[in-house]
Structures are given as structure tokens and as C-alpha cells.
Enzyme design. Structure first.
Site, PDB file in Angstrom:
ATOM      1  CG  ASP A 160      -2.201   0.600   0.721  1.00 33.66           C
ATOM      2  OD1 ASP A 160      -2.357   1.785   0.577  1.00 33.66           O
ATOM      3  OD2 ASP A 160      -3.414  -0.109   0.966  1.00 33.66           O
ATOM      4  CG  HIS A 213      -4.591   1.840  -2.251  1.00 36.51           C
ATOM      5  ND1 HIS A 213      -4.587   2.422  -1.101  1.00 36.51           N
ATOM      6  CD2 HIS A 213      -5.711   1.531  -2.705  1.00 36.51           C
ATOM      7  CE1 HIS A 213      -6.046   2.742  -0.768  1.00 36.51           C
ATOM      8  NE2 HIS A 213      -6.690   2.175  -1.834  1.00 36.51           N
ATOM      9  CD  GLU A 269     -10.402   3.237  -0.819  1.00 40.48           C
ATOM     10  OE1 GLU A 269     -11.377   3.435  -0.289  1.00 40.48           O
ATOM     11  OE2 GLU A 269      -9.181   3.026  -0.452  1.00 40.48           O
TER      12      GLU A 269
END
Ligand code: ACM
Length: 642
Positions: A204, A278, A355
Site C-alpha cells: 500500500d 495505493h 480506490e
């Protein structure tokens, strides 16, 4: 009249027997069938555990004997024999029995011994977990219990098997790093509740945690960040010249050790390499992966992402994505997935996909050229193009791809499985398209959320109470159940700095998820009745976690506060509790309430000049919940009063 008295007596007896049964058998997850008998089996001073020569069973035998001998201090002898025979023993045997379902087992406790049978070692392993829950709670102790525990196990026959084959917990090891020893500990805890899958979120913005030998900078650079403590999203950026001292990663040897440890406990490890979003840690290591190469740093939890809300796409003030228009990205991912596929024997690799902030793609000439060349009409299709290429890479390594439900946008890759997190709708849609689905919706399964009121819980932006987690059903109406592989709870660790807090966040909600994934739906319906029985069992398991020195959240004992307003400036407070049988006591005068203070009965009007409301719950005249303090500013905010 006599008949009525008889009827009342029968009802009284049957409810008494029922509640006695519940007291004796506090098993989580609830088994398919429990038939209680009479009497107990008491552990002799020298215990034999008998099994055949199957090496998988011998491993289970050793795990069981270690736990019994450590906690009881008794001598345990592992016997290899073909038949159970000897009395006063525990026998573990594989049989061929088509009445026992996949991963299922049959456990028989009599006054003279214990017999556990299954068609496969996994079933024996789960039967052992159930057996341990029949022991007194002291069996969870890591060292020999002093005093005179009566090591008695109630006579019973239990038949059991799981509802779903994918029973997972996700641990985010990127936002905070957890050592191999800590992850092993987490596995030890999860298997007690028959979870069989550990999803490791390995990469991440805050750290790359897996050694990739062909890309050494991923862990030389990407595994380390400047150290910050506080609230994620508000932490300060790296200062000029500041050393990156927080982090860590798993070497390939570490992973082999973890995979073996997990496999010995019937747990698969699902690796997640989250792309294309990410990715600050990867970009800090290899900036050329980006559409906007430049200086990147591993984020310590600073705010570089903005969420506009209202369903709009969020965007980054820093580009944290791997560029779909960059051929190097696919060469990089080929290298990564080659090594991941070799390290993790599980059949699936998770590629994230969630995302993705695409505001930098909008302005990228490279992306525009890709759209023209591949006839992609929008950024959803650009992302879908990327996901499909990633799937080809993963499939070429002999693995199936799974991703978060954003991979539906712009068209799903042909063989992909979908992990539904933004509610169940992504999962339902994927199943309609004939794809496999794992359910992990925020509304029931996000165990990074607070489990009670924000005035008492470590703050996170949303709440998921135990009672709601208990209502999780991974196979909602209208879905092809055969495509639902199961579900999982996700522990994101932005705000989880250490393993004690990871435990606090996981338990007891992990119990609820375990039960949703293992126990028959019929046993849980209607949920309203099932909840009370479950809550009683949860309390018994708190005692077990205490014995095991595992932390858990006592949030279900705290008051639930609902605030509204009357007229324009009067605050009305409604109180309730998650479990039955508690009284709530309150004060408005700043003093600490106890059970001599008024007990809540009906909605309260906040006195005009009060500065705070204080609350505490009691049971049987003993405090059980935590003292909650709601300052007037907080109450006003909740009531919508300026
Ligand atoms: C997610 O929670 N972003 C999958």
C-alpha cells in the site's frame, strides 16, 4: 387446572434444560448438531491421544497434546495405533463416511473417552477446535494452571460442517507491520473459530512488505517510512533529510515459514498486491512505474488523497498509481506475480484494484494515446484494460485472480473473482455475470470500524457494532449461492499500531463473522433470537480470551446513544444497550454516575445549562460498561444544533 400446571412445569423444565445446555455448550461458531448426553469425561492424570500413521493427523495430534499438556500440566502420550480401543483416551481417526460433509467431523464424548472422526484431516482439525471449547476455559492458558481445575468435558455428540469454504480474515500489514511471530499468533487465534483463510494486504502507500528478489528496491526503499504516531490522514509528511525508520518486510524465507505454519493449521494465505492505486511505496522504489515520474516517498499517513463524497471519484494531490499506459508496468507486474505465485501455494492472487485516484490519468498524454490505440472510451475502460492485462499475467502463473469490486467498472476480466466490499451489490452483480464472489461488505465485515460510540472507542470514521456484524449473511436473496465462495472480515490497520489493538478490533466481531460463515443459516434464524444466544456465548468466550491473554473489545456492554433535538435548541437523548439485562445510569452534573444514580427509562431532555452527560451500564449491581462522557459540544453537534 392440573393440565395447566403440568404444561407450565414442562415449559419451565424445557427452558431450564435449554439454558443449561447453552451454559455447557458455548461453542462458536455454532455447530450443525449438538446432542447432549449425561455425565462427563474427566481427563485422567495420564492422557493418551491415539491416531493412525497419517502424518497430517500426527501433526494435529501434536498440536492438541501440546495444548492439553501446557494448560493442564498433565502427561499426554501420543499413540500411533490402527484402532481407537483404549479407554480414557482421545482418538482422532479418518473414516470413510458419506454422512460427514466436506471439512466436517463427528465428535463423540462419552464418560469413558473421546472419539473424533472425519473424512479428511481438516475435519479432524475443526473437531479438535470444538473439543477444546468443551474443555474448561483454563485450557486456553499458555502455562500449567495452578489450583484444582476439574478437567471435565460434558458427554455429547456433535456433528458439524461449514456453510462456506472461504472463511477469511484480512490483515493489513502495510499500514502497520506485524512480525512473523505476531502473524502466527493471529493465525492461532483465528483457527480456534474455524477461519481457514488469511488474506495479507501486503502493499500500500504506507509500505511494501514482501521481498521480490528481482526488484530489490521494493523492500530496500518501499518497506520503510518516517515514523509517525497519531491519526491517519493528519500525520506530517517526511521532513527534509528525515530518515525512514519505521517498517519491515517479509523475506521469502519468512513467507515460506508462514505458509507452512498456516497450512499446518488448515489456513490458506491469500496474498494481495494492490494495483494500480495505493502504490506510493512501489513508486518511491521505482518512480518510472508512474504516468508522472518524479520524486516519491513512502507515505507515513499524511493527507495526499481527497475524498469529495457524494459518490464522486476521489483524487490524489500526489499520483499514487501505476500507469496503465506504461509497458514497464506490465514487465514489473510480471516479475512481481512470478515470485508471488511461487511463494504462495493458494490458488488465488488478489490484485486489489480499489480506490484508484485517476485525476493524473485525465491529464496524461500517455493515457490519451493508450485510449486512442485501444479504443477505450473512458477511464473506467482504461482501468479495465489494465485489470484484464493483470489477469492475463496472473493466469499465466497458474493462478486465478481476485480483486475488490471496482474491477467490475469498465467490464470484468474474463475469469476474475470479485471481493465485494462496497456493500453486497458488487458481489451480486458479479454473480449475475457468472463470476465467483467473496463477500466482505463494509456494513457487516469491516472490523477496522469502531465497535461502539466514538466518545469511548479509538476514533475511526465509521461504526460497526457486534450486533450488526452478527447479521452478516454472505448469500443474500437473489444471488446464485453456488458462486458465493464465502466471506471475510477485513482489518485495515491505519489506526492499528500494534497486535494488542489488532486483537481488540478482531474480537468479538470475528466470532460473529465466523458464525456467519460456518453455522447453518437455519440455526441463526430468526437473527433476533439467535443474537441473544450468541451474546451469551460471546461472554463465555471472553473468559477464554482472558485465559489465553488475548485482548478483545468490551464495547457490547456500553450504552448506545441517539441524540435528536426538540424545538430548535433542546437536546433529547435516547439510550439503549446492545445486549439485554443491563441498566444505564446517567448524570448531567459532571459527577460519575453509579447504580445509585437514576436508571434510564425513557428519552431524556438535557437540562438547559448542563455541560456534559455521563453514562455507565451495570448488571446485577456491578459496573459492566465503561464510563462514557458526552460533552455538550458533542451532543449539540449530534443533534444538529449550532
Ligand atoms: C477497500 O476497503 N478499499 C477495499
Amino acid at each position: 387446572m392440573k393440565k395447566i400446571i403440568l404444561l407450565v412445569a414442562v415449559i419451565w423444565m424445557s427452558t431450564t434444560i435449554h439454558s443449561q445446555k447453552q451454559q455447557v455448550f458455548s461453542i462458536i461458531p455454532q455447530p450443525v448438531s449438538i446432542v447432549p448426553g449425561t455425565g462427563v469425561f474427566t481427563l485422567p492424570s495420564k492422557i493418551s491421544i491415539i491416531t493412525g500413521k497419517d502424518k497430517n493427523l500426527i501433526k494435529i495430534q501434536q498440536l492438541l497434546s501440546t495444548q492439553i499438556s501446557s494448560a493442564t500440566g498433565k502427561q499426554v502420550i501420543n499413540v500411533a495405533a490402527d484402532k481407537t480401543a483404549s479407554s480414557k483416551s482421545i482418538s482422532l481417526f479418518i473414516v470413510s463416511d458419506n454422512t460427514i460433509a466436506k471439512e466436517g467431523y463427528r465428535l463423540k464424548v462419552t464418560t469413558t473417552g473421546i472419539s473424533l472422526t472425519a473424512n479428511e484431516p481438516a475435519g479432524i482439525f475443526y473437531g479438535v477446535q470444538t473439543l477444546l471449547q468443551l474443555f474448561p476455559k483454563e485450557i486456553e492458558s499458555k502455562s500449567a494452571v495452578r489450583g484444582n481445575t476439574n478437567w471435565a468435558i460434558p458427554v455429547v455428540t456433535i456433528e458439524d460442517h461449514p456453510r462456506f469454504g472461504w472463511r477469511g480474515l484480512m490483515l493489513d500489514v502495510s499500514r502497520h507491520f506485524f512480525t512473523v511471530a505476531q502473524v502466527k499468533d493471529y493465525i492461532d487465534q483465528m483457527v480456534k473459530y474455524k477461519f481457514n483463510l488469511l488474506h495479507l494486504h501486503l502493499t500500500d502507500d504506507q509500505g511494501w512488505r514482501l521481498q521480490i528478489k528481482s526488484l530489490p528496491r521494493l523492500t530496500e526503499v518501499g518497506a520503510w517510512r518516517v515514523e509517525r504516531t497519531g491519526t491517519f490522514g493528519t500525520l506530517s509528511k517526511p521532513q527534509p533529510g528525515e530518515k525512514a525508520t519505521y517498517g519491515g518486510f517479509y523475506t521469502q524465507e519468512d513467507i515460506k515459514e508462514l505458509v507452512k505454519y498456516a497450512a499446518d493449521r488448515y489456513v490458506n494465505i491469500l496474498p494481495e498486491i494492490d494495483v494500480p492505486g495505493h502504490n506510493l511505496a512501489a513508486l518511491a522504489s521505482y518512480p518510472e512505474l508512474s504516468c508522472t515520474p518524479g520524486e516519491y516517498y513512502v507515505s507515513p499517513g499524511d493527507r495526499f488523497m481527497i475524498w469529495p463524497g457524494g459518490g464522486q471519484h476521489f483524487y490524489g494531490t500526489l499520483d499514487n498509481t501505476i500507469c496503465p499506459a506504461n509497458e514497464y508496468a506490465y514487465e514489473f507486474l510480471d516479475k512481481v506475480f512470478t515470485e508471488v505465485a511461487q511463494l504462495f501455494p493458494f490458488g488465488y492472487i488478489h490484485m486489489g484494484g480499489d480506490e484508484t485516484a485517476r485525476n493524473f490519468w485525465e491529464k496524461s498524454e500517455q493515457i490519451k494515446a493508450l485510449m486512442q490505440k485501444e479504443k477505450l472510451k473512458d477511464l473506467d475502460e482504461v482501468q479495465s484494460y489494465f485489470v484484464k492485462r493483470v489477469e492475463k499475467i496472473i493466469n499465466s502463473k497458474g493462478k486465478k485472480m481476485i480483486g475488490w469490486d471496482e474491477i467490475l467498472d469498465g467490464g470484468l476480466a474474463p475469469n476474475a473473482a470479485v471481493m465485494s466490499w462496497r456493500g453486497m451489490k458488487g458481489g451480486i452483480e458479479a454473480a449475475k455475470q457468472g463470476h465467483e464472489v467473496v463477500m466482505s461488505p463494509t456494513d457487516f465485515a469491516y472490523i477496522d470500524y469502531m465497535q461502539g460510540d466514538g466518545v469511548i472507542e479509538p476514533p475511526v470514521y465509521a461504526t460497526l457494532r457486534l450486533k450488526k456484524a452478527y447479521q452478516f449473511d454472505p448469500a443474500p436473496e437473489g444471488i446464485d449461492v453456488s458462486l458465493v465462495k464465502g466471506g471475510q472480515a477485513n482489518l485495515w490497520t491505519e489506526q492499528v499500531y500494534n497486535m494488542r489493538h489488532a486483537q481488540y478490533m478482531t474480537w468479538p466481531r470475528g466470532f460473529a463473522i465466523a458464525e456467519a460463515l460456518w453455522s447453518p443459516k437455519a440455526k441463526r434464524d430468526p437473527i433476533a433470537i439467535g443474537w441473544n444466544d450468541f451474546a451469551t456465548r460471546v461472554e463465555k468466550h471472553f473468559e477464554r480470551l482472558d485465559a489465553a491473554q488475548v485482548k478483545y473489545a468490551p464495547s457490547m456492554y456500553d450504552a448506545i446513544v441517539e441524540v435528536s433535538k426538540k424545538d430548535t435548541a433542546t437536546i433529547i437523548v435516547k439510550l439503549s444497550t446492545e445486549i439485554e439485562g443491563l441498566s444505564i445510569h446517567y448524570s448531567f452534573d459532571n459527577s460519575f454516575p453509579d447504580n445509585f444514580y437514576p436508571a434510564y427509562r425513557e428519552p431524556l431532555t438535557m437540562p438547559r445549562d448542563a455541560a456534559a452527560m455521563k453514562l455507565i451500564t451495570y448488571r446485577n449491581n456491578k459496573p459492566i460498561g465503561r464510563m462514557m462522557v458526552l460533552p455538550i459540544t458533542e451532543l449539540r453537534k449530534r443533534a444538529g444544533i449550532k
